[in-house]
Design an enzyme around this catalytic site. Structure first.
Site, PDB file in Angstrom:
ATOM      1  N   CYS A  44       9.047  -1.029  11.649  1.00  0.00           N
ATOM      2  CA  CYS A  44      10.086  -0.220  11.013  1.00  0.00           C
ATOM      3  C   CYS A  44      11.370  -0.320  11.828  1.00  0.00           C
ATOM      4  O   CYS A  44      11.359  -0.114  13.050  1.00  0.00           O
ATOM      5  CB  CYS A  44       9.618   1.231  10.921  1.00  0.00           C
ATOM      6  SG  CYS A  44      10.868   2.353  10.258  1.00  0.00           S
ATOM      7  N   CYS A  47      12.165   3.303  13.510  1.00  0.00           N
ATOM      8  CA  CYS A  47      11.429   3.918  14.620  1.00  0.00           C
ATOM      9  C   CYS A  47      10.517   2.957  15.368  1.00  0.00           C
ATOM     10  O   CYS A  47       9.827   3.360  16.296  1.00  0.00           O
ATOM     11  CB  CYS A  47      10.613   5.095  14.099  1.00  0.00           C
ATOM     12  SG  CYS A  47       9.262   4.610  12.984  1.00  0.00           S
ATOM     13  N   CYS A  62       9.758 -13.178  -5.332  1.00  0.00           N
ATOM     14  CA  CYS A  62      10.513 -12.051  -5.890  1.00  0.00           C
ATOM     15  C   CYS A  62      11.863 -11.838  -5.203  1.00  0.00           C
ATOM     16  O   CYS A  62      12.698 -11.107  -5.717  1.00  0.00           O
ATOM     17  CB  CYS A  62       9.685 -10.765  -5.836  1.00  0.00           C
ATOM     18  SG  CYS A  62       9.459 -10.078  -4.184  1.00  0.00           S
ATOM     19  N   CYS A  92       7.838   4.634   5.754  1.00  0.00           N
ATOM     20  CA  CYS A  92       7.212   4.634   7.069  1.00  0.00           C
ATOM     21  C   CYS A  92       6.557   5.999   7.297  1.00  0.00           C
ATOM     22  O   CYS A  92       7.195   7.037   7.128  1.00  0.00           O
ATOM     23  CB  CYS A  92       8.273   4.364   8.137  1.00  0.00           C
ATOM     24  SG  CYS A  92       7.634   4.512   9.829  1.00  0.00           S
ATOM     25  N   CYS A  95       8.574   7.906  10.419  1.00  0.00           N
ATOM     26  CA  CYS A  95       9.942   8.445  10.314  1.00  0.00           C
ATOM     27  C   CYS A  95      10.383   8.727   8.891  1.00  0.00           C
ATOM     28  O   CYS A  95      11.465   9.258   8.662  1.00  0.00           O
ATOM     29  CB  CYS A  95      10.943   7.525  11.004  1.00  0.00           C
ATOM     30  SG  CYS A  95      11.264   5.964  10.141  1.00  0.00           S
ATOM     31  N   HIS A  98      12.614   4.675   3.981  1.00  0.00           N
ATOM     32  CA  HIS A  98      12.291   3.912   2.770  1.00  0.00           C
ATOM     33  C   HIS A  98      12.158   2.440   3.130  1.00  0.00           C
ATOM     34  O   HIS A  98      13.034   1.859   3.775  1.00  0.00           O
ATOM     35  CB  HIS A  98      13.405   4.099   1.734  1.00  0.00           C
ATOM     36  CG  HIS A  98      13.275   3.217   0.539  1.00  0.00           C
ATOM     37  ND1 HIS A  98      12.390   3.476  -0.480  1.00  0.00           N
ATOM     38  CD2 HIS A  98      13.917   2.070   0.203  1.00  0.00           C
ATOM     39  CE1 HIS A  98      12.498   2.525  -1.401  1.00  0.00           C
ATOM     40  NE2 HIS A  98      13.418   1.665  -1.002  1.00  0.00           N
ATOM     41  N   HIS A 101       8.683  -0.912  -2.300  1.00  0.00           N
ATOM     42  CA  HIS A 101       7.679  -0.464  -3.269  1.00  0.00           C
ATOM     43  C   HIS A 101       6.439  -1.341  -3.157  1.00  0.00           C
ATOM     44  O   HIS A 101       6.513  -2.469  -2.666  1.00  0.00           O
ATOM     45  CB  HIS A 101       8.242  -0.538  -4.691  1.00  0.00           C
ATOM     46  CG  HIS A 101       9.338   0.426  -4.931  1.00  0.00           C
ATOM     47  ND1 HIS A 101      10.659   0.145  -4.616  1.00  0.00           N
ATOM     48  CD2 HIS A 101       9.330   1.688  -5.434  1.00  0.00           C
ATOM     49  CE1 HIS A 101      11.404   1.194  -4.920  1.00  0.00           C
ATOM     50  NE2 HIS A 101      10.632   2.142  -5.412  1.00  0.00           N
ATOM     51  N   ASP A 105       0.225  -6.388  -8.411  1.00  0.00           N
ATOM     52  CA  ASP A 105       0.266  -7.728  -9.001  1.00  0.00           C
ATOM     53  C   ASP A 105       0.222  -8.837  -7.939  1.00  0.00           C
ATOM     54  O   ASP A 105       0.663  -9.948  -8.176  1.00  0.00           O
ATOM     55  CB  ASP A 105       1.513  -7.885  -9.878  1.00  0.00           C
ATOM     56  CG  ASP A 105       2.820  -7.728  -9.105  1.00  0.00           C
ATOM     57  OD1 ASP A 105       2.787  -7.554  -7.862  1.00  0.00           O
ATOM     58  OD2 ASP A 105       3.886  -7.766  -9.742  1.00  0.00           O
ATOM     59  N   ARG A 113       1.091  -6.158  -3.701  1.00  0.00           N
ATOM     60  CA  ARG A 113       2.326  -6.821  -3.269  1.00  0.00           C
ATOM     61  C   ARG A 113       3.257  -5.741  -2.737  1.00  0.00           C
ATOM     62  O   ARG A 113       3.875  -5.018  -3.491  1.00  0.00           O
ATOM     63  CB  ARG A 113       2.995  -7.578  -4.413  1.00  0.00           C
ATOM     64  CG  ARG A 113       4.340  -8.201  -4.018  1.00  0.00           C
ATOM     65  CD  ARG A 113       4.915  -9.075  -5.122  1.00  0.00           C
ATOM     66  NE  ARG A 113       5.041  -8.398  -6.389  1.00  0.00           N
ATOM     67  CZ  ARG A 113       6.180  -7.820  -6.831  1.00  0.00           C
ATOM     68  NH1 ARG A 113       7.281  -7.852  -6.098  1.00  0.00           N
ATOM     69  NH2 ARG A 113       6.208  -7.225  -8.017  1.00  0.00           N
ATOM     70  N   CYS A 115       6.518  -4.996  -1.514  1.00  0.00           N
ATOM     71  CA  CYS A 115       7.837  -5.609  -1.655  1.00  0.00           C
ATOM     72  C   CYS A 115       8.794  -4.804  -0.771  1.00  0.00           C
ATOM     73  O   CYS A 115       9.097  -3.642  -1.065  1.00  0.00           O
ATOM     74  CB  CYS A 115       8.228  -5.551  -3.128  1.00  0.00           C
ATOM     75  SG  CYS A 115       9.747  -6.398  -3.512  1.00  0.00           S
TER      76      CYS A 115
END
Length: 127
Positions: A44, A47, A62, A92, A95, A98, A101, A105, A113, A115
């Site tokens: 991350c 942190c 993707c 995470c 902390c 974001h 997602h 699939d 997956r 992503c």
């Protein structure tokens, strides 16, 4: 790990702050780790918590780094109804940053997956 928003703004770049703290998304095919396949650990950027190992990374096509499995206990999952669809957001566990997602699939036996935005990651090489 609790930090005040001002502390996050001082620690992260503007782009990292937008992604990690405001659930933004980097443009596809622009991230440093999209086509990165060295041996090591992805952590991350907020942190430094280990999130993914390189042996779980694959090229999904993707435009974002993709993994088929997270390090146990490193990720929390949240329902995301933005953009008029139902998705599973990954953050995470340490902390709350974001990351991206997770989708069902993936091409490997996990069927997952993850992503992930490159800007939400740091990489530590095995060598």
């Amino acid at each position: 790990m609790k930090k005040q928003e001002q502390e996050w703004k001082e620690k992260l770049s503007e782009e990292q702050y937008k992604i990690l703290r405001e659930a933004g998304t980097e443009r596809p095919f622009t991230g440093e780790y999209n086509m990165h396949f060295e041996d090591g650990t992805y952590k991350c950027a907020g942190c430094n918590t280990p999130l993914f190992t390189s042996n779980t990374k694959f090229d999904s096509g993707c435009g974002w780094p993709s993994f088929d499995e997270a390090i146990k206990g490193s990720i929390e999952y949240k329902q995301d109804r933005t953009l008029g669809m139902l998705r599973t957001e990954i953050v995470c566990a340490n902390c709350g940053g974001h990351l991206g997602h997770v989708f069902d699939d993936g091409p490997t036996e996990t069927g997952k997956r993850y992503c992930v935005n490159s800007l939400s990651l740091n990489f530590n090489s095995k060598t």
